[in-house]
Scaffold this motif. Structure first.
Motif, short mmCIF file in Angstrom:
data_model
loop_
_atom_site.label_atom_id
_atom_site.label_comp_id
_atom_site.label_asym_id
_atom_site.label_seq_id
_atom_site.Cartn_x
_atom_site.Cartn_y
_atom_site.Cartn_z
N GLY A 256 0.81 -1.23 0.00
CA GLY A 256 0.00 0.00 0.00
C GLY A 256 0.83 1.27 0.00
N LEU A 257 2.15 1.14 -0.23
CA LEU A 257 3.02 2.32 -0.14
C LEU A 257 3.12 3.07 -1.46
N ARG B 9 -6.29 0.97 -1.53
CA ARG B 9 -4.83 0.93 -1.35
C ARG B 9 -4.46 1.30 0.08
N PHE B 10 -5.12 2.29 0.64
CA PHE B 10 -4.82 2.70 2.02
C PHE B 10 -5.19 1.57 3.00
N LYS C 225 -2.38 -0.63 3.33
CA LYS C 225 -1.35 -0.02 4.17
C LYS C 225 -1.71 -0.12 5.65
N PHE D 231 9.16 3.15 7.75
CA PHE D 231 7.74 3.43 7.55
C PHE D 231 7.33 4.73 8.24
N GLN E 145 5.36 9.50 3.14
CA GLN E 145 4.14 8.68 3.22
C GLN E 145 3.05 9.41 4.00
N GLU F 142 -0.65 10.78 2.46
CA GLU F 142 -2.00 10.48 2.95
C GLU F 142 -2.73 11.75 3.36
#
Ligand SMILES: Cc1cc2nc3c(=O)[nH]c(=O)nc-3n(C[C@H](O)[C@H](O)[C@H](O)COP(=O)(O)OP(=O)(O)OC[C@H]3O[C@@H](n4cnc5c(N)ncnc54)[C@H](O)[C@@H]3O)c2cc1C
Length: 480
Positions: free
Chosen positions: A96-97, A297-298, A301, A433, A442, A446
């Motif tokens: 999900g990155l 996708r999120f 993640k 992360f 990242q 978001e």
């Protein structure tokens, strides 16, 4: 459907990419891009291997040719379910990155083609252009990136009132062959590794902005198109062990400059029409469809983040602690489950208009509004679980091989649950992360991949069923 090799070959097209002031000859061989391109190529290969899988592809009702579900015009909740599956398929390899994989802008193009009547309002040839390009992108399995937000020159003034014209992209002249575009857009994530660029505005235009009112596509090697990536994180990652995410999954945000790019008429979707540019994303199902991909996708993640939290707690021997259990359950598990429910609600309760199913806006915008809160809260929780673990690490994996340091490293970086190499591997993964430049990006992604929080919240304001809520109040008021 094309292979990974065919995709990589398509990137050797003479595109103009400048990094640190120097022209990049071949993005597929440059250390800044080689790994993320390899990741995308691997997914193209997997998609090709699954081209007859009915869970991931559909048969065109006219030609019978099979295409990826990312190109499926959604007519029902089940079609949205098919789209969800392909979004997960593309999101899982990067945990999900990577947000701007090919299935993102495919949503926009698919929704545009299903809503061609909007583009027909500018003249039927423009609707034809939309449908023709969608079919080409679908048939050639193209990777399209997009640039739809201009640079922050002066957010209080429209494009035509800026200190000089065409800081934001606009039409400097028109010829028989097409239109000539000049200016710059702020970010096109993944542009260096995509095939085509979609260019327009999602920020509202106003009367007077007609020169800027465009919606079009251009190949990434169009003459006059320059790509200026920010510093790619792969170039600073010293090893995969030390930077497992920065080294492999940076999709590289890129500023795009249009130095008088000639765009042939057949690639123009909207021309000098402020109302249509403003309407294209929200009147059509494009905004909800593309952001549905972002939410799916999120969700991947979030699962990854939940797994990191659990593994971190396990490796520290903390999972039996009641306060750690409460943190994992209340601050991670509950949020992940709630978010998953929103994605499923958006899919299972679509709004169907003109025969096209859009993921329900109420749930899409609720998810987007919560997204930045969730990522901030969960990253903070990961940091709380880690304590000083991120800083109490060997400076690099060489500490495990140097005869001078190996014994101390193996001895003092271990935990009761894991050897030093295994424990540090996890700690460095979590730090990449939440804490490295890649991790910071990242978080910013978001928070801003779609718009600032007030803009998302106003969308939610327009989407929530206030009539139902106020009807309950009116009923209450009417009872006495
Ligand atoms: C990692 C990342 C990847 C991205 N990828 C893409 C991409 O692939 N393609 C693409 O087109 N875009 C992309 N974007 C851009 C994204 O769409 C924008 O960042 C987003 O829409 C917000 O716009 P902005 O950055 O111009 O911020 P702004 O709209 O300028 O907002 C910044 C801050 O200023 C405030 N603000 C805005 N206007 C005013 C005002 N008039 N007065 C006072 N305050 C104001 C906002 O509330 C916000 O807090 C990406 C962004 C990020 C961070």
């Amino acid at each position: 459907m094309r292979s990974g090799d065919a995709y990589v070959a398509s990137l050797r097209d003479g595109r103009t990419v400048f990094l640190d002031g120097e022209r990049v000859d071949d993005v597929t061989k440059h250390p800044a891009f080689i790994e993320p391109i390899r990741r995308v190529a691997e997914i193209y290969d997997r998609a090709k291997a699954a081209e007859h899988d009915p869970a991931l592809t559909y048969a065109d009702p006219i030609t019978g040719a099979r295409h990826s579900n990312m190109w499926l015009p959604p007519r029902s909740a089940d079609d949205l379910g098919a789209r969800r599956r392909i979004h997960r398929f593309w999101a899982e390899p990067s945990f999900g990155l990577m947000g701007r994989t090919p299935d993102h802008v495919a949503c926009v193009l698919t929704a545009f083609a299903a809503w061609r009547h909007l583009f027909d309002r500018g003249g039927a040839r423009f609707g034809d252009n939309v449908v023709r390009f969608y079919e080409r992108a679908r048939d050639e399995d193209l990777y399209v990136a997009y640039a739809i937000v201009p640079p922050q020159v002066d957010r209080a003034s429209p494009a035509h009132r800026h200190p000089e014209p065409f800081l934001h992209p606009g039409v400097v002249r028109e010829t028989g062959a097409g239109i000539v575009v000049r200016g710059s857009h702020a970010i096109a994530t993944s542009a260096t590794m995509a095939d085509w660029l979609f260019v327009s505005y999602i920020t509202p235009l106003v009367p007077g902005d007609e020169d800027y009112a465009i919606s079009l596509v251009m190949p990434m090697n169009a003459e006059g198109l320059r790509l200026y990536p920010r510093r790619p994180y792969a170039t600073t990652a010293t090893s995969v062990y030390d930077y497992p995410l920065s080294s492999r999954f940076d999709e590289v945000d890129t500023t795009v400059v249009f130095n008088d790019v000639l765009v042939p008429w057949e690639h123009v979707f909207i021309y000098r029409d402020v109302d249509l540019v403003n309407a294209q994303f929200h009147d059509s199902p494009s905004h909800t469809t593309a952001n549905f991909q972002s939410l799916v996708r999120f969700g991947v993640k979030l699962e990854f983040m939940a797994g990191l939290a659990m593994r971190l707690a396990e490796i520290q021997g903390a999972t039996g602690d009641p306060s750690v259990q409460a943190t994992l359950g209340g601050e991670i598990g509950a949020l992940c489950a709630a978010f998953d429910a929103l994605v499923k609600a958006a899919e299972r309760f679509p709004l169907i208009t003109s025969g096209v199913a859009r993921p329900h806006p109420q749930y899409v915008y609720a998810g987007m509004g919560l997204q930045r809160t969730l990522i901030v809260d969960m990253m903070r929780t990961l940091r709380e679980l880690a304590g000083g673990a991120f800083q109490a690490v060997p400076s690099s994996d060489s500490a495990f091989t140097s005869p001078e340091t190996r014994a101390d490293t193996e001895r003092y970086y271990q935990s009761a649950a894991a050897g030093a190499r295994e424990r540090i591997k996890l700690v460095k993964l979590v730090w990449d992360f939440v804490g490295t430049e890649f991790g910071g990006r990242q978080l910013q992604y978001e928070m801003f991949y779609s718009a600032s929080q007030p803009v998302v919240n106003r969308r939610m304001f327009k989407s929530y069923d206030w009539a139902a809520a106020t009807a309950i109040v009116d009923r209450c008021l009417g009872e006495y």
